[in-house]
Design a protein around this motif. Sequence first.
Motif, PDB file in Angstrom:
ATOM      1  N   ASP A   1     -20.172  20.972  16.846  1.00  9.53           N
ATOM      2  CA  ASP A   1     -18.923  20.910  17.605  1.00  9.53           C
ATOM      3  C   ASP A   1     -18.776  19.668  18.467  1.00  9.53           C
ATOM      4  N   ALA A   2     -19.713  18.717  18.381  1.00  9.69           N
ATOM      5  CA  ALA A   2     -19.605  17.507  19.208  1.00  9.69           C
ATOM      6  C   ALA A   2     -20.401  16.379  18.573  1.00  9.69           C
ATOM      7  N   LEU A   3     -19.881  15.174  18.711  1.00  7.39           N
ATOM      8  CA  LEU A   3     -20.517  13.971  18.169  1.00  7.39           C
ATOM      9  C   LEU A   3     -20.674  12.952  19.288  1.00  7.39           C
ATOM     10  N   LEU A   4     -21.885  12.425  19.440  1.00  8.86           N
ATOM     11  CA  LEU A   4     -22.158  11.375  20.426  1.00  8.86           C
ATOM     12  C   LEU A   4     -22.483  10.080  19.702  1.00  8.86           C
ATOM     13  N   ILE A   5     -21.834   8.998  20.096  1.00  5.31           N
ATOM     14  CA  ILE A   5     -22.172   7.653  19.630  1.00  5.31           C
ATOM     15  C   ILE A   5     -22.325   6.789  20.872  1.00  5.31           C
ATOM     16  N   ALA A   6     -23.510   6.214  21.065  1.00  2.00           N
ATOM     17  CA  ALA A   6     -23.784   5.431  22.265  1.00  2.00           C
ATOM     18  C   ALA A   6     -24.613   4.207  21.906  1.00  2.00           C
ATOM     19  N   HIS A   7     -24.438   3.153  22.659  1.00  2.89           N
ATOM     20  CA  HIS A   7     -25.322   1.993  22.527  1.00  2.89           C
ATOM     21  C   HIS A   7     -26.648   2.323  23.201  1.00  2.89           C
ATOM     22  N   LYS A   8     -27.734   1.841  22.640  1.00  2.00           N
ATOM     23  CA  LYS A   8     -29.051   2.163  23.176  1.00  2.00           C
ATOM     24  C   LYS A   8     -29.226   1.726  24.630  1.00  2.00           C
ATOM     25  N   GLU A   9     -28.512   0.711  25.039  1.00  4.54           N
ATOM     26  CA  GLU A   9     -28.646   0.229  26.414  1.00  4.54           C
ATOM     27  C   GLU A   9     -27.906   1.113  27.411  1.00  4.54           C
ATOM     28  N   HIS A  10     -27.157   2.099  26.925  1.00  2.00           N
ATOM     29  CA  HIS A  10     -26.329   2.909  27.823  1.00  2.00           C
ATOM     30  C   HIS A  10     -26.600   4.412  27.673  1.00  2.00           C
ATOM     31  N   THR A  11     -27.764   4.788  27.181  1.00  2.00           N
ATOM     32  CA  THR A  11     -28.030   6.215  26.976  1.00  2.00           C
ATOM     33  C   THR A  11     -28.145   6.983  28.286  1.00  2.00           C
ATOM     34  N   GLN A  12     -28.486   6.313  29.385  1.00  2.00           N
ATOM     35  CA  GLN A  12     -28.541   7.004  30.678  1.00  2.00           C
ATOM     36  C   GLN A  12     -27.147   7.446  31.129  1.00  2.00           C
ATOM     37  N   ASP A  13     -26.104   6.835  30.559  1.00  2.00           N
ATOM     38  CA  ASP A  13     -24.737   7.145  30.984  1.00  2.00           C
ATOM     39  C   ASP A  13     -24.134   8.345  30.253  1.00  2.00           C
ATOM     40  N   VAL A  14     -24.895   8.963  29.347  1.00  5.63           N
ATOM     41  CA  VAL A  14     -24.376  10.144  28.645  1.00  5.63           C
ATOM     42  C   VAL A  14     -24.001  11.232  29.637  1.00  5.63           C
ATOM     43  N   LYS A  15     -24.732  11.305  30.745  1.00  7.75           N
ATOM     44  CA  LYS A  15     -24.435  12.332  31.752  1.00  7.75           C
ATOM     45  C   LYS A  15     -23.029  12.179  32.318  1.00  7.75           C
ATOM     46  N   GLN A  16     -22.445  10.987  32.240  1.00  8.81           N
ATOM     47  CA  GLN A  16     -21.083  10.797  32.723  1.00  8.81           C
ATOM     48  C   GLN A  16     -20.078  11.523  31.824  1.00  8.81           C
ATOM     49  N   ILE A  17     -20.392  11.610  30.525  1.00 11.00           N
ATOM     50  CA  ILE A  17     -19.534  12.376  29.618  1.00 11.00           C
ATOM     51  C   ILE A  17     -19.601  13.856  29.971  1.00 11.00           C
TER      52      ILE A  17
END
Length: 479
Positions: free
Chosen positions: A334-350
């Motif tokens: 039910d969800a797809l995440l695409i992130a740059h490796k340099e910004h994985t700490q920012d997933v919590k903002q989503i």
Amino acid sequence: MMLIPVIICGGAGSRLWPVSREAHPKPFMSLPDGQNLLQKTLLRALALDGVTEVMTVTNRELFFKTEDEYRALKPQAQCLSYVLEPFGRNTAAAVLSAALQLDQAHGPEALMLVLPADHLIKHTDAFAEAVANAARLAAAGWLVTFGIQPQYPETGFGYIESDSDALDGGLKVKRFVEKPSQEKAEEYLAAGNYFWNSGMFCFRVGTLLDEMKAHAPEVHDAVAATLKQSRLTEATAHRCLSLEGELFKNVPDISIDYALMERSAKVATVPCNLGWSDIGSWNALSELTPEDEAGNRFEGEVLVHGANNNYVHSPERLAALVGVQNLIVVDTPDALLIAHKEHTQDVKQIVAQLKKSGHSAHLLHRTVHRPWGTYTTLEEGHRFKIKRIVVKPGASLSLQMHHHRSEHWIVVTGMAKVVNGESTMMLNSNESTFIPAGHRHRLENPGVIDLVLIEVQSGDYLGEDDIVRFQDNYGRAPC
């Protein structure tokens, strides 16, 4: 002296969304070897010399899921005990609740080893040696931390600065340091007397309680008041303390580091090299998967063309990457995440955005675990929802009623015992029943294999909170 590991299983693991969610947090995420972090923590605790009891502090809603994960390991501990929180109140409350309960059960001389449920430790022999050193220091009256030898100038961890005073198996702590800048982290690494703060501790129960009274009396008193009004159930190999919710609201929301460790003069650290990781991001988790010649790491069926240095987690369907690099791709039903490796700490903002908008994807997966089994939402739309329900052998849902929805149950496999209004019936495969809104009903699996059925809901409101429980085997109905 008795050593009792205390596993702290909480938090949402928001940086590992969309696999980690509040109702299925990081400790329950399956790793490439098939075990999850919670199971690995329990096995690591049980492997220590002389351990006969392991206590787990977790959320009340995760209790049955935790039991299922432990049961799958067939643990050999004489007793698995629990402290169940109605909601999270940070680590000071969790540790102190465990300490007060251990004081009642075993007395102030018992030693407690505090282990977060979401850490990975590769070097188990080094871990056992560090625990032995920590236990000696704790027995002598020290509040002991485990300081991880830094391998590089990490800016995402807090640090422990040690004093020059050598102790038996450890060092006296001079101070705790917040997450540093890159420049400061490099200084700490070069200095040689700074260690990553692992969040693991070892205390003599009586010492911890005395120091909490001295340095955080408001936390101690609020937790102690809660325990006096909390419900304890005991069995031969099972002890469970369910914390009273209204009083627990009065407990300050503060970490054990801020409440006690940074204030006490009795803090020591055991320097160690454990192959430790807090698996704090998708970058850290990806390192558990081997890489191909182009630096890609995959979990699931993945095709690539001209792609390098990517990580893909797609266990349920085919994924393909073309001409991209340095990406994290995490696919769930039910969800797809695409992130740059340099910004994985920012997933919590989503995750923060999902919470703010009230979207359920921060909380639940499409498949939701319950004490009796699971349900999976297959499809939903205006005035209807379709679920697949799996009930474990011998388990049953609560006797319940819905105000706003009717339900149609169709048995796929297994046998169902159904209470529908005033009637009780047995349903086999391909048989069904209709339950109008307002009817009391119950579903039970009397067989020895999983009961699988399809539930079709219809009505003007289909929320999970439209439920009135009259009787429940899992303590969820009003007394």
